[in-house]
Write a protein that holds these residues in place. Structure first.
Motif, mmCIF file in Angstrom:
data_model
loop_
_atom_site.group_PDB
_atom_site.id
_atom_site.type_symbol
_atom_site.label_atom_id
_atom_site.label_comp_id
_atom_site.label_asym_id
_atom_site.label_seq_id
_atom_site.Cartn_x
_atom_site.Cartn_y
_atom_site.Cartn_z
ATOM 1 N N GLY A 432 0.785 -1.226 0.000
ATOM 2 C CA GLY A 432 0.000 0.000 0.000
ATOM 3 C C GLY A 432 0.817 1.275 0.000
ATOM 4 N N ARG A 433 2.042 1.202 -0.482
ATOM 5 C CA ARG A 433 2.915 2.391 -0.470
ATOM 6 C C ARG A 433 3.363 2.750 -1.885
ATOM 7 N NH1 ARG A 433 7.418 0.863 3.854
ATOM 8 N NH2 ARG A 433 8.164 2.950 3.277
ATOM 9 N N ALA A 434 2.505 2.469 -2.843
ATOM 10 C CA ALA A 434 2.847 2.733 -4.243
ATOM 11 C C ALA A 434 3.171 4.197 -4.492
ATOM 12 C CB ALA A 434 1.702 2.296 -5.146
ATOM 13 N N LYS A 435 2.525 5.082 -3.729
ATOM 14 C CA LYS A 435 2.772 6.518 -3.929
ATOM 15 C C LYS A 435 4.180 6.927 -3.502
ATOM 16 C CE LYS A 435 0.867 8.161 0.495
ATOM 17 N NZ LYS A 435 0.662 6.838 1.111
ATOM 18 N N ASP A 436 4.846 6.050 -2.736
ATOM 19 C CA ASP A 436 6.221 6.353 -2.309
ATOM 20 C C ASP A 436 7.250 5.996 -3.384
ATOM 21 O OD1 ASP A 436 5.183 7.115 0.113
ATOM 22 O OD2 ASP A 436 5.593 5.193 1.112
ATOM 23 N N VAL A 437 6.794 5.340 -4.437
ATOM 24 C CA VAL A 437 7.719 4.892 -5.488
ATOM 25 C C VAL A 437 7.881 5.982 -6.546
ATOM 26 C CG1 VAL A 437 8.194 3.130 -7.234
ATOM 27 C CG2 VAL A 437 6.988 2.509 -5.120
ATOM 28 N N PRO A 438 9.095 6.479 -6.768
ATOM 29 C CA PRO A 438 9.328 7.495 -7.799
ATOM 30 C C PRO A 438 8.976 6.962 -9.181
ATOM 31 C CG PRO A 438 11.219 7.328 -6.326
ATOM 32 C CD PRO A 438 10.333 6.158 -6.030
ATOM 33 N N ILE A 439 8.522 7.824 -10.054
ATOM 34 C CA ILE A 439 8.142 7.422 -11.408
ATOM 35 C C ILE A 439 9.298 6.745 -12.134
ATOM 36 C CG2 ILE A 439 8.729 9.697 -12.363
ATOM 37 C CD1 ILE A 439 5.897 7.338 -13.529
ATOM 38 N N MET A 440 10.534 7.160 -11.835
ATOM 39 C CA MET A 440 11.700 6.576 -12.493
ATOM 40 C C MET A 440 11.840 5.096 -12.171
ATOM 41 S SD MET A 440 13.956 7.392 -14.689
ATOM 42 C CE MET A 440 13.601 9.151 -14.621
ATOM 43 N N VAL A 441 11.459 4.702 -10.949
ATOM 44 C CA VAL A 441 11.540 3.298 -10.560
ATOM 45 C C VAL A 441 10.531 2.463 -11.345
ATOM 46 C CG1 VAL A 441 11.210 1.659 -8.660
ATOM 47 C CG2 VAL A 441 12.424 3.807 -8.264
ATOM 48 N N TRP A 442 9.308 2.987 -11.507
ATOM 49 C CA TRP A 442 8.289 2.277 -12.284
ATOM 50 C C TRP A 442 8.757 2.066 -13.733
ATOM 51 C CZ3 TRP A 442 4.936 -0.093 -9.492
ATOM 52 C CH2 TRP A 442 4.398 0.480 -8.331
ATOM 53 N N ILE A 443 9.381 3.102 -14.285
ATOM 54 C CA ILE A 443 9.838 3.019 -15.679
ATOM 55 C C ILE A 443 10.918 1.967 -15.837
ATOM 56 C CG2 ILE A 443 11.036 4.274 -17.523
ATOM 57 C CD1 ILE A 443 9.644 6.831 -16.492
ATOM 58 N N ILE A 444 11.927 2.006 -14.940
ATOM 59 C CA ILE A 444 13.043 1.063 -15.048
ATOM 60 C C ILE A 444 12.572 -0.363 -14.760
ATOM 61 C CG2 ILE A 444 15.279 0.414 -14.073
ATOM 62 C CD1 ILE A 444 15.794 3.399 -13.591
ATOM 63 N N ALA A 445 11.699 -0.521 -13.774
ATOM 64 C CA ALA A 445 11.168 -1.850 -13.460
ATOM 65 C C ALA A 445 10.396 -2.412 -14.660
ATOM 66 C CB ALA A 445 10.264 -1.780 -12.231
ATOM 67 N N ALA A 446 9.602 -1.561 -15.305
ATOM 68 C CA ALA A 446 8.834 -2.002 -16.476
ATOM 69 C C ALA A 446 9.753 -2.426 -17.610
ATOM 70 C CB ALA A 446 7.906 -0.874 -16.934
ATOM 71 N N VAL A 447 10.847 -1.689 -17.808
ATOM 72 C CA VAL A 447 11.815 -2.043 -18.862
ATOM 73 C C VAL A 447 12.402 -3.426 -18.610
ATOM 74 C CG1 VAL A 447 14.087 -1.484 -19.816
ATOM 75 C CG2 VAL A 447 12.407 0.330 -19.474
ATOM 76 N N PHE A 448 12.775 -3.702 -17.346
ATOM 77 C CA PHE A 448 13.380 -4.991 -17.030
ATOM 78 C C PHE A 448 12.359 -6.131 -17.120
ATOM 79 C CE2 PHE A 448 16.901 -2.645 -14.770
ATOM 80 C CZ PHE A 448 17.911 -3.137 -15.575
ATOM 81 N N ILE A 449 11.109 -5.896 -16.695
ATOM 82 C CA ILE A 449 10.074 -6.926 -16.829
ATOM 83 C C ILE A 449 9.854 -7.257 -18.304
ATOM 84 C CG2 ILE A 449 7.600 -7.399 -16.545
ATOM 85 C CD1 ILE A 449 7.726 -5.817 -13.927
ATOM 86 N N PHE A 450 9.800 -6.228 -19.131
ATOM 87 C CA PHE A 450 9.661 -6.428 -20.574
ATOM 88 C C PHE A 450 10.823 -7.246 -21.107
ATOM 89 C CE2 PHE A 450 10.662 -5.008 -24.909
ATOM 90 C CZ PHE A 450 9.466 -5.310 -25.556
ATOM 91 N N LYS A 451 12.005 -6.938 -20.625
ATOM 92 C CA LYS A 451 13.209 -7.648 -21.080
ATOM 93 C C LYS A 451 13.150 -9.120 -20.702
ATOM 94 C CE LYS A 451 17.602 -9.173 -20.228
ATOM 95 N NZ LYS A 451 18.097 -10.121 -19.221
ATOM 96 N N PHE A 452 12.758 -9.439 -19.466
ATOM 97 C CA PHE A 452 12.735 -10.822 -19.011
ATOM 98 C C PHE A 452 11.699 -11.669 -19.748
ATOM 99 C CE2 PHE A 452 14.718 -9.458 -14.811
ATOM 100 C CZ PHE A 452 15.924 -10.099 -15.076
ATOM 101 N N TYR A 453 10.549 -11.089 -20.006
ATOM 102 C CA TYR A 453 9.439 -11.893 -20.531
ATOM 103 C C TYR A 453 9.234 -11.812 -22.034
ATOM 104 C CZ TYR A 453 8.158 -12.993 -15.775
ATOM 105 O OH TYR A 453 8.176 -13.474 -14.486
ATOM 106 N N TYR A 454 9.770 -10.801 -22.664
ATOM 107 C CA TYR A 454 9.479 -10.636 -24.087
ATOM 108 C C TYR A 454 10.712 -10.627 -24.986
ATOM 109 C CZ TYR A 454 4.780 -9.532 -22.554
ATOM 110 O OH TYR A 454 3.535 -9.604 -21.981
ATOM 111 N N LEU A 455 11.893 -10.498 -24.378
ATOM 112 C CA LEU A 455 13.102 -10.466 -25.193
ATOM 113 C C LEU A 455 13.914 -11.743 -24.987
ATOM 114 C CD1 LEU A 455 14.309 -6.781 -24.682
ATOM 115 C CD2 LEU A 455 12.939 -7.712 -26.537
ATOM 116 N N PRO A 456 14.542 -12.238 -26.033
ATOM 117 C CA PRO A 456 15.366 -13.446 -25.887
ATOM 118 C C PRO A 456 16.695 -13.118 -25.238
ATOM 119 C CG PRO A 456 15.500 -12.610 -28.135
ATOM 120 C CD PRO A 456 14.491 -11.752 -27.424
ATOM 121 N N GLY A 457 17.372 -14.148 -24.803
ATOM 122 C CA GLY A 457 18.765 -13.981 -24.347
ATOM 123 C C GLY A 457 18.912 -13.585 -22.920
ATOM 124 N N HIS A 458 17.897 -13.811 -22.043
ATOM 125 C CA HIS A 458 18.042 -13.466 -20.648
ATOM 126 C C HIS A 458 18.460 -14.667 -19.818
ATOM 127 C CE1 HIS A 458 13.749 -14.662 -20.973
ATOM 128 N NE2 HIS A 458 13.982 -15.246 -19.838
#
Length: 458
Positions: A432-458
């Motif tokens: 319940g502390r999502a508002k404490d997360v800086p927008i930059m963290v959401w962006i970088i986390a999303a990039v890495f999730i995309f990398k793990f699940y949609y890109l080859p070579g991980h």
């Protein structure tokens, strides 16, 4: 009617003559580096430069060893290391006027060699292309002054965990190079044969390095490398090829970067990790050394953007020459401790790195187990960053630990960074502390999730 004072006239003539005979270089140095304003002098700055150089000269032996493991020509990497360090440090001294030296970064070179090239199977030319792109990104965020937004948007716990994790990663590389830790089909890793000469000499070199540093002997890490190398001639079967010669050719690595390969989608996370580590490492080192030198005003560096410009320029130049990311060195604090306050200290370091071009035969005889003690000691020092984590908040502790442990256990700096950002965002959301997360963290986390699940070579 006043009578001219012959004494005053004589004094004036003396002043004019003194000014006329004052060495032009002294006036030039004062004009460029503002020595009096910083309450220092040429002698102090030169000695500070020598001090800084001695504490970081180990990189000219370590970097070719690490990048050589990635298949790069060690002699060419040696030249690239010296020239990149000299260029970056020279820009830092002449443009930003700070007593901060630069060279290919520890940790970044290991990520380059063992994760990007050996782990992901990318050619070292493509990895150099990724270094160049990260340098361009670094330059852009510096020019448009968005560095503060990015740095401030990354949680402190993740920042310090990246440093500690790279330390753990360096430790396992060092222990492997020394033969102290070896692969095991039953337990993944196990203790090596400590009766073997490389392991024994590496242990001796490590203990000597730590002891010398504790006793405040300048150049302790370099002395440890040289001591282990000397012992390798006596009992390790190493062959001495001399000390001085003309510099080797840099042609095998010069302009060999492959930017088109680095721009492929599969290398996105590589560029991101290079960029993030360079950003935090450079900013933290610059602020730390400037603070030690008393050069901060109201907690800020007057010429921080100039210093970061020097850093990003050095990264791009290094990629052209043939080495991993060049960054500011925390060892610069030793020169500051010796009185260095201006860019003249940095210029001195740059000149000494250029002089090292002529000791290639010595660099070529340094075995991997002789640089292992340096790697291991540097890794030990990097782990102290963990004390800055708030250990009472599990939503801060767990992402930090996942970052640090992910690097050695997956043999990848990128994976450790990814685990940290994804875990941080996920735990804050679930508690319940999502508002404490800086927008930059959401962006970088999303990039890495995309990398793990949609890109080859991980």
């Amino acid at each position: 009617m006043s009578v001219p004072d012959p004494t005053s006239e004589y004094d004036a003539r003396v002043d004019v003559n003194t000014a006329a005979t004052m060495p032009a270089r002294q006036t030039m140095l004062e004009r460029i580096f503002k020595l009096k304003e910083h309450r220092t002098d040429v002698r102090t700055e030169l000695l500070a430069g020598v001090t800084t150089f001695l504490t970081m000269a180990y990189i000219i032996f370590v970097n070719p060893t690490i990048l050589g493991d990635a298949g790069m020509p060690k002699d060419a990497v040696f030249v690239a290391t010296c020239v990149a360090a000299a260029l970056g440090t020279l820009v830092m001294g002449l443009y930003a006027n700070y007593p901060i030296a630069m060279a290919p970064g520890m940790g970044l070179n290991a990520y380059f060699a063992y994760t990007v090239v050996k782990g992901m199977g990318l050619p070292w030319e493509a990895a150099l292309g990724a270094v160049f792109i990260s340098g361009c990104l670094f330059l852009l965020v510096t020019l448009f002054r968005v560095r503060e937004m990015i740095v401030n948007g990354i949680p402190h716990s993740i920042r310090v965990a990246i440093t500690a994790g790279i330390g753990l990663f360096l430790a396992i590389v060092a222990l492997k190079n020394a033969g102290i830790v070896v692969a095991s089909p039953a337990t993944l890793v196990t203790l090596g044969d400590l009766h073997q000469t490389p392991a024994v000499l590496a242990i001796i070199g490590f203990l000597a390095t730590v002891a010398l540093d504790r006793l405040k002997v300048k150049g302790a890490i370099l002395i440890g490398i040289l001591l282990t190398t000397i012992l390798s001639f006596a009992v390790g079967g190493n062959t001495f090829h001399g000390i001085v010669s003309a510099p080797p050719s840099i042609d095998p690595t010069l302009f060999k970067l492959d930017i088109s390969a680095a721009l492929s989608v599969g290398i996105l996370n590589v560029v991101l990790v290079f960029f993030l580590v360079e950003l935090f490492d450079a900013t933290g080192t610059l602020m730390g050394v400037a603070n030690r030198a008393g050069l901060l005003k109201a907690g800020k560096m007057d010429r921080l953007n100039k210093a970061l410009m020097a850093d990003s320029t050095a990264i791009m130049a290094g990629s052209f020459l043939g080495t991993s990311s060049t960054t500011a060195y925390i060892e610069s604090a030793s020169g500051v401790q010796a009185g260095g306050r201006t860019g003249l200290t940095a210029v001195t370091v740059a000149v000494l790195f250029l002089a090292c071009l002529f000791i290639a035969p010595l660099a070529g005889t340094v075995p991997a187990y002789a640089t292992a003690p340096a790697l291991l000691y540097v890794s030990c020092l990097m782990l102290r960053e963990l004390v800055e984590i708030d250990w009472n908040d599990v939503t801060e502790v767990v992402p930090a630990v996942m970052t640090a442990l992910g690097m050695p256990f997956t043999y990848s700096v990128a994976n450790g960074v990814a685990f940290g950002f994804i875990t941080y965002a996920g735990l804050k959301l679930l508690t319940g502390r999502a508002k404490d997360v800086p927008i930059m963290v959401w962006i970088i986390a999303a990039v890495f999730i995309f990398k793990f699940y949609y890109l080859p070579g991980h």
